[in-house]
Enzyme design. Structure first.
Site, short mmCIF file in Angstrom:
data_model
loop_
_atom_site.label_atom_id
_atom_site.label_comp_id
_atom_site.label_asym_id
_atom_site.label_seq_id
_atom_site.Cartn_x
_atom_site.Cartn_y
_atom_site.Cartn_z
N MET A 14 42.52 31.04 32.74
CA MET A 14 42.88 32.03 33.77
C MET A 14 43.55 31.36 34.97
SD MET A 14 42.26 35.19 32.94
CE MET A 14 42.02 36.10 34.46
N VAL A 75 36.45 29.52 38.69
CA VAL A 75 35.50 28.68 37.97
C VAL A 75 34.41 29.58 37.39
CG1 VAL A 75 35.95 26.69 39.42
CG2 VAL A 75 34.11 28.25 40.05
N SER A 129 41.37 41.30 36.30
CA SER A 129 41.28 41.77 34.93
C SER A 129 42.63 41.72 34.24
CB SER A 129 40.74 43.20 34.88
OG SER A 129 40.68 43.66 33.54
N LYS A 184 34.87 45.67 39.81
CA LYS A 184 35.25 44.94 38.59
C LYS A 184 34.14 45.01 37.55
CE LYS A 184 37.51 41.99 35.94
NZ LYS A 184 36.56 41.37 35.03
N HIS A 187 34.34 48.34 35.98
CA HIS A 187 35.50 48.27 35.07
C HIS A 187 35.08 47.68 33.73
CE1 HIS A 187 38.50 45.68 33.13
NE2 HIS A 187 39.42 46.57 33.48
N ASN A 188 34.35 46.55 33.79
CA ASN A 188 33.94 45.90 32.55
C ASN A 188 32.94 46.75 31.76
OD1 ASN A 188 35.46 43.82 33.63
ND2 ASN A 188 34.05 42.23 32.97
N GLU A 191 34.87 49.26 30.03
CA GLU A 191 35.52 48.56 28.91
C GLU A 191 34.57 48.47 27.71
OE1 GLU A 191 36.32 43.88 28.32
OE2 GLU A 191 37.37 44.77 30.04
N HIS A 452 0.65 62.97 40.19
CA HIS A 452 1.91 62.58 40.83
C HIS A 452 2.62 63.74 41.54
CE1 HIS A 452 1.81 58.50 39.44
NE2 HIS A 452 1.64 58.88 38.18
#
Length: 483
Positions: A14, A75, A129, A184, A187-188, A191, A452
């Site tokens: 990349m 990295v 991306s 992002k 987005h993934n 995907e 509850h």
């Protein structure tokens, strides 16, 4: 010596392609890699004769940059990012900018932005991306972090990113802190969902209808000319038509175990934290997990037999049903993803531009498709839209396609072919359109065994009640809270 416009640390696939992209757009780039041999190899190879400066130390990299200095990290996410930040800080001056372009988890980006800003510097965490090709030719970019840093990097980012057919940049400022990496991450996650739904559709065609790869190649070719036109449909078409040098269909030679790097899981965990029903992406993640236990599945296939029926009917009509089901399910996936972004924006104080996010995804990225233009239009019509399913365009499609959608799920059940993503999409549609769900019984159960409490349909919201169901429990109720 010419001072460089930007520096980059990390010359893996990349990083190398992204700096070539930057240089091709007229920017001078300084490059550094922990393994300095990679720097020399790049400068004497793909970067030869171009406007790069190869650096053998971080100090040299920083010294070569124009002020305010801009240093981008590409990295591996995790501790490596923190390590490089610590190595950079002693060499920076007030106002300099560190950019993390990796797939960092958004809470890490929130923490890092606060830390770097506390030292007098600026920080950007940007999703990138598009993979190797996108990095070289134009990715989708989703930057967030220190707001004042955007004006310093905007020209570079918007020149190297992908652009729509009308020239709009697939990159814009997302928000403070970890907003860019959060978007992002979603987005993934989307995907993951898109890929799983396409795979389920392929499975139904192959195992259910008995279509050949060549026939499916033709189906996906046609689908890519219409509403489903997208990068993932396009590459599926290409994969189904690809043969090796011996004439074998490569897709049939690939072991059916899927890998994952964690961004889908992060998306689902974030949805659980926000209390959002991200069911489709959740099923897509779990489908990969199920695929990974290959040996166990092989063993189970010898023991467990399903009572299934072969397909009977019109294959061509069912392929059209599949197209409609895939399109409707895709809408559900994006609706859920946008629900999650809206909830997180409220939690973290982000002012997200939802139409702008769709525009950022129009080109360069893995989920790019013509469909995203419709999402942009939906938010242009109503910037405060609570859910995509409430937009007239999307509401009309899912309602028109639901008959085909239901036929697909029923046939899949009859044939014993798993469709976790397509089926959960339909279940979400049916749940979301229901004005009454059986949670009244669930809440009664919680009150029965744990006191509850519950709200009543004949009382205002916010008033809580408890019933002594057994006559032995007394009137004391547990405190009311929501996780």
């Amino acid at each position: 010596m010419t001072q460089m416009d930007i520096g980059l640390i990390g010359l893996a696939v990349m990083g190398e392609n992204l700096v070539l992209n930057m240089e091709s757009k007229g920017f001078h780039v300084a490059v550094y890699n922990r393994t300095v041999e990679k720097v020399d190899k790049f400068i004497n190879g793909r970067g030869k004769g171009k406007n790069f400066t190869g650096c053998h130390s971080i100090e040299a990299l920083v010294a070569s940059l124009k002020r305010p200095r801009k240093v981008m990290l590409l990295v591996k996410a995790g501790s490596a990012v923190d390590d490089f930040i610590e190595q950079l800080l002693p060499h920076l001056e007030s106002g300099d900018i560190i950019i993390d372009g990796g797939n960092s988890h958004f809470p890490d980006t929130i923490r890092r932005a606060q830390y770097v800003e506390s030292k007098g510097f600026r920080y950007i965490g940007t999703g990138v991306s598009g993979g190797e090709e996108g990095a070289l030719l134009g990715p989708s970019m989703m930057p967030g972090g220190t707001p004042s840093a955007w004006s310093e990097v905007k020209d570079i980012f918007q020149k190297i990113c992908a652009h729509t057919e009308t020239g709009e940049a697939c990159c814009d400022w997302v928000g403070e802190g970890g907003a860019g990496h959060f978007v992002k991450m979603v987005h993934n996650g989307i995907e993951y969902g898109d890929m799983q739904m396409i795979c389920e559709t392929y499975h139904l065609m192959k195992a259910g209808l008995g279509l050949t790869n060549a026939e499916m190649h033709e189906v996906f070719t046609e689908w890519n000319k219409g509403e489903l036109d997208s990068y993932l449909i396009e590459i599926t078409r290409d994969i189904l038509g690809y043969q090796d040098e011996d004439g074998h269909d490569v897709v049939d030679l690939i072991l059916d175990t899927a890998g994952q790097k964690g961004t889908g899981k992060w998306t689902v965990v974030a949805a659980l934290d926000e209390g959002q029903p991200l069911t489709l992406i959740g099923e897509a993640v779990f489908a990969r997990c199920l695929s990974a236990i290959k040996e166990e599945r092989v063993q189970a296939s010898k023991v467990l037999q399903g009572h299934v029926s072969p397909f009977t009917g019109n294959r061509k009509a069912f392929v059209e049903d599949l197209r409609q089901a895939l399109y409707a399910s895709k809408i559900i996936s994006y609706a859920q993803g946008y629900q999650l972004m809206r909830a997180a924006a409220a939690t973290y104080g982000w002012n997200l531009n939802y139409g702008g996010i769709a525009l950022m995804w129009r080109g360069g990225c893995i989920i790019r498709s013509v469909f995203l233009g419709k999402i942009k239009e939906a938010f242009d019509r109503n910037p405060k839209l609570e859910n995509l399913l409430l937009d007239p365009f999307f509401a009309d499609i899912v309602q028109k396609n639901q008959d085909a959608w239901r036929r697909v799920i029923m046939k899949a059940v009859e044939m014993g072919i798993p469709t976790p993503a397509l089926a959960t999409a339909l279940n979400f549609f049916d749940g979301y359109r229901s004005d009454r769900l059986p949670a009244n019984l669930l809440q009664a159960q919680r009150d029965y065994f744990g006191a509850h409490t519950y709200e009543r349909v004949d009382k205002p919201r916010g008033e809580f009640f408890h019933t002594n169901w057994t006559g032995r429990g007394g009137d004391t109720a547990a405190s009311t809270y929501v996780v």
